[in-house]
Design an enzyme around this catalytic site. Structure first.
Site, PDB file in Angstrom:
ATOM      1  N   ASP A   1      74.039 -37.252   7.222  1.00  0.00           N
ATOM      2  CA  ASP A   1      73.051 -36.187   7.061  1.00  0.00           C
ATOM      3  C   ASP A   1      73.481 -35.288   5.911  1.00  0.00           C
ATOM      4  O   ASP A   1      74.255 -34.354   6.085  1.00  0.00           O
ATOM      5  CB  ASP A   1      72.921 -35.388   8.360  1.00  0.00           C
ATOM      6  CG  ASP A   1      71.929 -34.240   8.226  1.00  0.00           C
ATOM      7  OD1 ASP A   1      71.359 -34.072   7.128  1.00  0.00           O
ATOM      8  OD2 ASP A   1      71.730 -33.509   9.211  1.00  0.00           O
TER       9      ASP A   1
ATOM     10  N   ASP B   1      75.828 -39.645  15.188  1.00  0.00           N
ATOM     11  CA  ASP B   1      74.707 -38.749  14.906  1.00  0.00           C
ATOM     12  C   ASP B   1      75.171 -37.682  13.900  1.00  0.00           C
ATOM     13  O   ASP B   1      76.243 -37.096  14.051  1.00  0.00           O
ATOM     14  CB  ASP B   1      74.258 -38.085  16.219  1.00  0.00           C
ATOM     15  CG  ASP B   1      72.925 -37.384  16.094  1.00  0.00           C
ATOM     16  OD1 ASP B   1      72.112 -37.805  15.243  1.00  0.00           O
ATOM     17  OD2 ASP B   1      72.687 -36.427  16.873  1.00  0.00           O
TER      18      ASP B   1
HETATM   19 ZN   LIG Z   1      69.360 -34.570  14.904  1.00  0.00          ZN
END
Ligand SMILES: [Zn+2]
Length: 228
Positions: free
Chosen positions: A83, A61
């Site tokens: 990300d 994640d």
């Molecule tokens: Zn998140």
């Protein structure tokens, strides 16, 4: 271990594919080698419980660098998130593309993020949210080759959620009401990328009627009361 026991038991019982998700901090804490074999152990455990072909994914994640994502790929993850949403658009594309090119060589899928969520998740934080621009999603998905896309429509991460300044007060109850989710943005994105896997983060406090609306706009969250 106790979390794995519960997750794998439930998945095996219902024969449901499952994603085991770890953050950068959790991975550092657990140790990458131990984590790798815990995930393999989970697969063996599922078989022992009578699930013949377990579908268990180990996912990173909010990976924040190429090196971290590469290391996860090298250590047996089946999926990683890069990300780079806090970077300028072109830099987000460049970094995401680099991760995709590496990961796809090993059949590892990549989740990317476009638009910024408010709140804190592990070491990634932002004070404000910027909605994903629907006019950018096709260009972004095409040029990066990502397999799924996390978008921002106003959900908020983790511990802080929204500040009182971002909320309005319900005149009847006096309670603070968080800003509404931008369903028009979600709808426009679904129109741009029909059938493409879209990911909503920071949805743990989304009320049931909003979950219903998300499903109405193409989401698939049956009876969900929240996710990552
Ligand atoms: Zn998140």
């Amino acid at each position: 271990m106790e979390q794995l026991q519960a997750i794998i038991k439930a998945s095996a019982e219902t024969k449901s594919p499952v994603i085991l998700q770890v953050s950068k901090g959790a991975r550092n804490y657990a140790n990458q080698t131990l984590l790798r074999y815990m995930a393999q152990g989970a697969v063996e455990y599922a078989k022992e419980l009578g699930w013949e072909h377990p579908q268990i994914c180990l996912h990173l994640d909010h990976g924040d660098s190429f090196e971290l994502c590469k290391s996860c790929v090298d250590f047996g993850f089946s999926s990683v998130m890069i990300d780079a949403s806090s970077l300028p658009y072109e830099e987000n594309i460049a970094l995401t593309k680099k991760v995709v090119e590496y990961a796809h060589q090993y059949d590892v899928t990549v989740e990317a993020e476009l638009g910024v969520l408010a709140g804190v998740e592990d070491e990634v934080s932002s004070a404000v949210s910027h909605y994903t621009k629907p006019e950018e999603v096709v260009d972004f998905a095409t040029r990066t080759g990502c397999d799924s896309l996390a978008i921002s429509i106003g959900t908020s991460h983790g511990a802080y959620k929204f500040t009182p300044e971002q909320c309005t007060r319900d005149p009847k109850t006096g309670r603070l009401v968080p800003p509404p989710l931008a369903f028009d943005v979600l709808d426009a994105i679904m129109e741009q990328l029909p059938g493409f896997p879209i990911v909503l983060h920071g949805s743990s406090s989304v009320p049931q009627e909003y979950v219903d609306m998300i499903n109405q706009y193409g989401g698939k969250l049956p009876d969900a009361v929240g996710c990552s």
